[in-house]
Design a protein around this motif. Sequence first.
Motif, mmCIF file in Angstrom:
data_model
loop_
_atom_site.group_PDB
_atom_site.id
_atom_site.type_symbol
_atom_site.label_atom_id
_atom_site.label_comp_id
_atom_site.label_asym_id
_atom_site.label_seq_id
_atom_site.Cartn_x
_atom_site.Cartn_y
_atom_site.Cartn_z
ATOM 1 N N MET A 56 -20.652 38.510 -1.197
ATOM 2 C CA MET A 56 -19.907 39.498 -0.410
ATOM 3 C C MET A 56 -20.616 40.833 -0.510
ATOM 4 S SD MET A 56 -16.049 40.901 -1.068
ATOM 5 C CE MET A 56 -16.621 41.851 -2.440
ATOM 6 N N LYS A 57 -20.797 41.533 0.610
ATOM 7 C CA LYS A 57 -21.477 42.813 0.652
ATOM 8 C C LYS A 57 -20.490 43.884 1.018
ATOM 9 C CE LYS A 57 -25.973 40.910 1.851
ATOM 10 N NZ LYS A 57 -25.590 39.517 1.816
ATOM 11 N N TYR A 58 -20.586 45.004 0.293
ATOM 12 C CA TYR A 58 -19.719 46.115 0.573
ATOM 13 C C TYR A 58 -20.295 46.995 1.657
ATOM 14 C CZ TYR A 58 -17.003 45.076 -3.587
ATOM 15 O OH TYR A 58 -16.182 44.497 -4.505
ATOM 16 N N ASN A 59 -19.511 47.974 2.114
ATOM 17 C CA ASN A 59 -19.957 48.923 3.119
ATOM 18 C C ASN A 59 -20.798 50.035 2.527
ATOM 19 O OD1 ASN A 59 -18.742 47.614 5.208
ATOM 20 N ND2 ASN A 59 -16.791 48.680 4.953
ATOM 21 N N LYS A 60 -21.044 49.980 1.178
ATOM 22 C CA LYS A 60 -21.831 51.028 0.550
ATOM 23 C C LYS A 60 -23.226 51.113 1.161
ATOM 24 C CE LYS A 60 -19.452 50.676 -3.908
ATOM 25 N NZ LYS A 60 -19.585 50.289 -5.325
ATOM 26 N N GLN A 63 -21.203 30.345 -1.598
ATOM 27 C CA GLN A 63 -21.133 31.547 -0.768
ATOM 28 C C GLN A 63 -19.704 31.897 -0.357
ATOM 29 O OE1 GLN A 63 -23.997 33.355 -0.299
ATOM 30 N NE2 GLN A 63 -24.739 31.788 -1.710
ATOM 31 N N ASN A 64 -18.744 31.142 -0.861
ATOM 32 C CA ASN A 64 -17.352 31.349 -0.477
ATOM 33 C C ASN A 64 -16.656 32.247 -1.498
ATOM 34 O OD1 ASN A 64 -14.623 31.215 0.181
ATOM 35 N ND2 ASN A 64 -14.636 29.016 0.569
ATOM 36 N N ASN A 65 -16.294 33.448 -1.094
ATOM 37 C CA ASN A 65 -15.444 34.297 -1.926
ATOM 38 C C ASN A 65 -14.019 33.817 -1.702
ATOM 39 O OD1 ASN A 65 -13.877 36.224 -3.149
ATOM 40 N ND2 ASN A 65 -14.669 37.956 -1.989
ATOM 41 N N VAL A 66 -13.554 32.916 -2.556
ATOM 42 C CA VAL A 66 -12.251 32.290 -2.318
ATOM 43 C C VAL A 66 -11.106 33.289 -2.440
ATOM 44 C CG1 VAL A 66 -12.982 29.952 -2.918
ATOM 45 C CG2 VAL A 66 -12.157 31.481 -4.725
ATOM 46 N N LEU A 67 -11.345 34.417 -3.083
ATOM 47 C CA LEU A 67 -10.324 35.469 -3.123
ATOM 48 C C LEU A 67 -10.118 36.044 -1.726
ATOM 49 C CD1 LEU A 67 -8.413 37.380 -4.595
ATOM 50 C CD2 LEU A 67 -10.395 38.769 -5.250
ATOM 51 N N ALA A 68 -11.208 36.377 -1.049
ATOM 52 C CA ALA A 68 -11.118 36.869 0.325
ATOM 53 C C ALA A 68 -10.594 35.775 1.258
ATOM 54 C CB ALA A 68 -12.487 37.360 0.800
ATOM 55 N N SER A 69 -10.974 34.532 1.003
ATOM 56 C CA SER A 69 -10.482 33.419 1.818
ATOM 57 C C SER A 69 -8.983 33.249 1.674
ATOM 58 C CB SER A 69 -11.201 32.123 1.422
ATOM 59 O OG SER A 69 -12.582 32.200 1.693
ATOM 60 N N THR A 96 -9.176 37.432 -12.464
ATOM 61 C CA THR A 96 -8.591 38.544 -13.220
ATOM 62 C C THR A 96 -9.637 39.371 -13.958
ATOM 63 O OG1 THR A 96 -6.418 37.502 -13.486
ATOM 64 C CG2 THR A 96 -7.057 39.122 -15.141
ATOM 65 N N SER A 97 -10.618 38.724 -14.552
ATOM 66 C CA SER A 97 -11.632 39.455 -15.324
ATOM 67 C C SER A 97 -12.660 40.153 -14.451
ATOM 68 C CB SER A 97 -12.347 38.502 -16.280
ATOM 69 O OG SER A 97 -13.051 37.505 -15.549
ATOM 70 N N ARG A 98 -12.626 39.908 -13.152
ATOM 71 C CA ARG A 98 -13.628 40.470 -12.230
ATOM 72 C C ARG A 98 -13.086 41.643 -11.411
ATOM 73 N NH1 ARG A 98 -17.741 37.084 -10.496
ATOM 74 N NH2 ARG A 98 -18.519 38.983 -9.534
ATOM 75 N N VAL A 99 -11.816 41.991 -11.601
ATOM 76 C CA VAL A 99 -11.196 43.030 -10.781
ATOM 77 C C VAL A 99 -10.519 44.057 -11.681
ATOM 78 C CG1 VAL A 99 -10.820 41.414 -8.875
ATOM 79 C CG2 VAL A 99 -9.005 41.786 -10.566
ATOM 80 N N GLU A 100 -10.057 45.147 -11.077
ATOM 81 C CA GLU A 100 -9.314 46.151 -11.831
ATOM 82 C C GLU A 100 -8.014 45.525 -12.350
ATOM 83 O OE1 GLU A 100 -10.194 49.109 -12.728
ATOM 84 O OE2 GLU A 100 -12.124 49.022 -11.673
ATOM 85 N N PRO A 101 -7.714 45.683 -13.643
ATOM 86 C CA PRO A 101 -6.541 45.033 -14.242
ATOM 87 C C PRO A 101 -5.232 45.303 -13.507
ATOM 88 C CG PRO A 101 -7.930 45.987 -15.944
ATOM 89 C CD PRO A 101 -8.490 46.445 -14.629
ATOM 90 N N GLN A 119 -6.187 44.075 -2.360
ATOM 91 C CA GLN A 119 -6.486 45.128 -3.322
ATOM 92 C C GLN A 119 -7.356 44.608 -4.456
ATOM 93 O OE1 GLN A 119 -2.638 46.599 -4.484
ATOM 94 N NE2 GLN A 119 -2.248 47.597 -2.518
ATOM 95 N N MET A 120 -7.077 43.392 -4.891
ATOM 96 C CA MET A 120 -7.941 42.776 -5.903
ATOM 97 C C MET A 120 -9.366 42.645 -5.377
ATOM 98 S SD MET A 120 -5.780 39.642 -7.661
ATOM 99 C CE MET A 120 -7.244 39.076 -8.568
ATOM 100 N N ASN A 121 -9.479 42.142 -4.165
ATOM 101 C CA ASN A 121 -10.801 41.922 -3.580
ATOM 102 C C ASN A 121 -11.559 43.245 -3.408
ATOM 103 O OD1 ASN A 121 -12.678 39.964 -2.308
ATOM 104 N ND2 ASN A 121 -12.338 41.228 -0.507
ATOM 105 N N ASP A 122 -10.835 44.309 -3.115
ATOM 106 C CA ASP A 122 -11.469 45.611 -2.921
ATOM 107 C C ASP A 122 -12.064 46.161 -4.215
ATOM 108 O OD1 ASP A 122 -10.792 45.561 -0.260
ATOM 109 O OD2 ASP A 122 -9.023 46.842 -0.479
ATOM 110 N N THR A 123 -11.586 45.664 -5.367
ATOM 111 C CA THR A 123 -12.114 46.151 -6.650
ATOM 112 C C THR A 123 -13.014 45.140 -7.329
ATOM 113 O OG1 THR A 123 -10.246 45.310 -7.997
ATOM 114 C CG2 THR A 123 -9.988 47.491 -6.964
ATOM 115 N N LEU A 124 -13.362 44.072 -6.606
ATOM 116 C CA LEU A 124 -14.191 43.001 -7.166
ATOM 117 C C LEU A 124 -15.524 43.557 -7.651
ATOM 118 C CD1 LEU A 124 -14.387 39.954 -7.656
ATOM 119 C CD2 LEU A 124 -15.274 39.723 -5.322
ATOM 120 N N LYS A 125 -15.912 43.191 -8.842
ATOM 121 C CA LYS A 125 -17.161 43.704 -9.420
ATOM 122 C C LYS A 125 -17.933 42.606 -10.128
ATOM 123 C CE LYS A 125 -14.236 45.258 -13.218
ATOM 124 N NZ LYS A 125 -13.642 46.404 -13.934
#
Length: 274
Positions: free
Chosen positions: A1-5, A163-169, A209-214, A268-274
Motif C-alpha cells: 500500500m502506498k501513501y499520498n506522501k 499484495q492484499n492489504n486485508v485491512l483495507a479490503s 493491532t501491533s502495526r497501527v496506533e493503539p 482509521q486503523m488503516n490510516d495509521t498503518l506502519k
Amino acid sequence: MKYNKLIVALLATSVLTACGTKEEAVEEQPVEQQEEQQTINVSAEAESFKQFTKEQMADFVADTELLAKYVNEGNVEGAQKLFPLVTMYYERMQPLTANFGELDQAINGAVEEGKEEEATGFNRLAQGLFTLKNSSGFDVVVDQLVTDVKTLEQELNSLDVSQNNVLASAVLMLEQTTQHLAKTSPANNEVYAVKAQNEAVQKIIGIFTSRVEPETAKTATEKAAILDEAVAYYEVGKEDYVNYSFFTNKQKEELTKAVTDVKDALQQMNDTLK
C-alpha cells in the motif's frame, strides 16, 4: 500500500522549482527510491488471515455437500435452513475474494436479469430456494457449487495474497455491506452475513493491532463488540437469526450504523498503518 506522501513530495518539489531558484530547491531522491520507502509490507498479515480462512474450509465443504444433498432430495425446508449458515463461511472470506476473482464470480456472482439460467453459485440457488421455493432443476447449480468450493479449498494453499492489504479490503467489504443492507435479497440472510463478516473483522483487528496506533485498534475493537451486541439481539437460536425482511426501517438503520461505525474505525486503523 502506498501513501499520498509521495504525491505531496513531488508537488512540493515542483513548486520549489517553479517559484524559487536552483539554490532554494531541495535535493530530490529518485522516484523509485521514494516509492520503495513509502511501501508498507502487509504480506505476513494477509497470510495470517488466509490461514484463518483455510481453517474453516473443511467444514465449508462438508456443509456445502449437505446443502447439495438436501437440494437433490427435494428437501426445500432443510436447504432453506442450512443455506444462510453455509454462506457465512464465504462471508468470512470476503477480504480475500479479490485474489480469486473467477471463482468468486462462480460462487457468489450476481444473477443478471434475463440470464438466470446461466448463473451459478449462492445467489442463483437462493432464487430457487427462497423465490421459487423449489429445488427442482437446481441440482446442477448446487452440484457446481460443491465443485467450486472444493476447488477453492485446493487453490487457497498456493494463493498469493502478499499484495492484499486485508485491512483495507475489510473496509471495502463493510462499505459494500452497508449498500446491501439498503436492499432486499431472496434469502434475507443479511444478519448472518453481518455476523460472519464481523468475525473476520475481529480477526483482522487482532492481526494488525501491533502495526497501527493503539487507540485506533482499541476503538475498532469496541465498535466490533457493539456490532456483535446488535446482531446478538436478533439471535433466535444457536446460529439462527431473524429474517431481515422482518426488520423495521429503524432497525435497518441501526444495524447499518453499527456496521458503518466498524468500517470507519477500520479505516482509521488503516490510516495509521506502519
